[in-house]
Design a protein around this motif. Structure first.
Motif, PDB file in Angstrom:
ATOM      1  N   ARG A  50     -17.369   4.860   2.204  1.00 15.35           N
ATOM      2  CA  ARG A  50     -16.096   4.265   2.630  1.00 15.35           C
ATOM      3  C   ARG A  50     -16.232   3.712   4.040  1.00 15.35           C
ATOM      4  O   ARG A  50     -16.862   4.321   4.910  1.00 15.35           O
ATOM      5  CB  ARG A  50     -14.999   5.334   2.634  1.00 15.35           C
ATOM      6  CG  ARG A  50     -14.618   5.876   1.279  1.00 15.35           C
ATOM      7  CD  ARG A  50     -13.418   5.163   0.697  1.00 15.35           C
ATOM      8  NE  ARG A  50     -12.282   5.166   1.613  1.00 15.35           N
ATOM      9  CZ  ARG A  50     -11.386   6.162   1.709  1.00 15.35           C
ATOM     10  NH1 ARG A  50     -11.515   7.241   0.946  1.00 15.35           N
ATOM     11  NH2 ARG A  50     -10.364   6.072   2.542  1.00 15.35           N
TER      12      ARG A  50
ATOM     13  N   GLN B 176      -7.621  11.967  -0.089  1.00 14.41           N
ATOM     14  CA  GLN B 176      -6.230  11.654  -0.424  1.00 14.41           C
ATOM     15  C   GLN B 176      -5.798  10.208  -0.141  1.00 14.41           C
ATOM     16  O   GLN B 176      -4.681   9.823  -0.506  1.00 14.41           O
ATOM     17  CB  GLN B 176      -5.289  12.596   0.349  1.00 14.41           C
ATOM     18  CG  GLN B 176      -5.512  14.072   0.050  1.00 14.41           C
ATOM     19  CD  GLN B 176      -4.565  14.961   0.819  1.00 14.41           C
ATOM     20  OE1 GLN B 176      -3.347  14.773   0.795  1.00 14.41           O
ATOM     21  NE2 GLN B 176      -5.117  15.943   1.526  1.00 14.41           N
TER      22      GLN B 176
ATOM     23  N   ASP C 193      -6.830   5.979  -0.198  1.00 13.37           N
ATOM     24  CA  ASP C 193      -7.737   4.982  -0.770  1.00 13.37           C
ATOM     25  C   ASP C 193      -7.920   3.754   0.109  1.00 13.37           C
ATOM     26  O   ASP C 193      -8.979   3.140   0.112  1.00 13.37           O
ATOM     27  CB  ASP C 193      -7.224   4.515  -2.145  1.00 13.37           C
ATOM     28  CG  ASP C 193      -7.259   5.637  -3.184  1.00 13.37           C
ATOM     29  OD1 ASP C 193      -8.174   6.473  -3.099  1.00 13.37           O
ATOM     30  OD2 ASP C 193      -6.365   5.672  -4.041  1.00 13.37           O
ATOM     31  N   GLU C 194      -6.877   3.373   0.858  1.00 13.35           N
ATOM     32  CA  GLU C 194      -6.958   2.112   1.605  1.00 13.35           C
ATOM     33  C   GLU C 194      -7.807   2.243   2.866  1.00 13.35           C
ATOM     34  O   GLU C 194      -8.138   3.345   3.314  1.00 13.35           O
ATOM     35  CB  GLU C 194      -5.554   1.612   1.964  1.00 13.35           C
ATOM     36  CG  GLU C 194      -4.850   2.407   3.056  1.00 13.35           C
ATOM     37  CD  GLU C 194      -3.872   3.428   2.505  1.00 13.35           C
ATOM     38  OE1 GLU C 194      -2.859   3.713   3.165  1.00 13.35           O
ATOM     39  OE2 GLU C 194      -4.140   3.966   1.406  1.00 13.35           O
TER      40      GLU C 194
END
Length: 284
Positions: free
Chosen positions: A14, A255, A257-258
């Motif tokens: 990420r 928790q 995603d963005e």
């Protein structure tokens, strides 16, 4: 002081943006710089003494000590009794704070709560009291400056994250950035405690989202999963603290995603003493 820069890291596949408030100053940095911003702008002759209280691992304690050293203000810090080994340490926030001239006074545990509650009774106009962790309404000004810096970057990201002790930073940042989501997670106590602390400073806005930890963590206690995240962050190219950042990144990874802009809280000076505890517990 100039605006802090923004870096990009990759963690477990990420991408995260990081607002490098840790680079503002070696000791007076991160969210503590933002909380103390108004006091830093205050004329030196307005106060002669600053009083605060809390724990001896506190990043706020060190930041206040550095500020008082700079402003030539006396700094008195109250704690519950401290162990002999803590007093003998030649590293970490407590050691550095003493070197900045902090006067440390221990209060017996059974008397501590009432004593702290009475601090303002005998205070004079030359004395300013900063609640534990820098939880004062005066912090609002510095978080407003941070909000303007974030807006000026014209980022595509519309979510920011900052871990919480008292929740002061998260609360005032959310109030100053109503067009952003502001994620936080409790690092001291639970969500109920965090909401109580924030509510004492103002109404909690709807854009402030509290992420529940996956289990109960005790503040400043070594956890292997925190050390794992700390090492992965270090490998990604930025050194973070061991008290707050691992908890916040763990919550974000599980928790959210963005894409998120993480506000670096500073506090890396406390890693010296914390790493020693991790080494002893996990035989690293």
């Amino acid at each position: 002081m100039q605006n802090s820069s923004i870096s990009k890291i990759t963690l477990e596949g990420r991408e995260f943006l990081v607002k490098r408030d840790d680079l503002i100053d070696p000791f007076l940095a991160g969210n503590k710089y933002r909380k103390l911003y108004a006091l830093l702008q205050t004329p030196d002759n307005k106060y002669s003494k600053i009083i605060s209280y809390g724990g001896t691992q506190s990043n706020a304690m060190l930041a206040i000590a550095a500020m008082c050293h700079k402003k030539k203000w006396k700094f008195v810090y109250y704690t519950k009794p401290v162990s002999k080994s803590q007093k003998e340490q030649k590293r970490g926030n407590y050691f550095y704070s003493l070197n900045f001239g902090m006067e440390h006074i221990e209060i017996e545990e059974e008397l501590y709560r009432d004593f702290i509650a009475s601090l303002r009774v005998n205070s004079d106009e030359k004395t300013f009291i900063i609640d534990q962790g820098g939880a004062n309404t005066s912090a609002k000004e510095g978080l407003g400056v941070l909000a303007e810096e974030i807006r000026a970057e014209m980022l595509d990201v519309k979510s920011v994250a900052t871990p919480s002790g008292t929740g002061t930073t998260a609360l005032f940042l959310a109030l100053a950035l109503p067009e952003f989501k502001v994620y936080t997670t409790p690092c001291i106590g639970n969500t109920t405690y965090l909401k109580e602390q924030m509510s004492a400073l103002g109404d909690i806005p709807s854009n402030l989202i509290i992420l529940e930890p996956k289990k109960k963590y005790h503040f400043a206690k070594p956890y292997r999963e925190f050390y794992t995240i700390y090492k992965k962050l270090q490998e990604a190219g930025i050194k973070f603290d061991l008290l707050y950042a691992p908890a916040m990144f763990e919550a974000l990874l599980n928790q959210v995603d963005e894409e998120v802009l993480y506000i670096h809280s500073g506090g890396v000076s406390g890693n010296e003493s914390m790493l020693k505890r991790y080494e002893q517990k996990f035989s690293l």
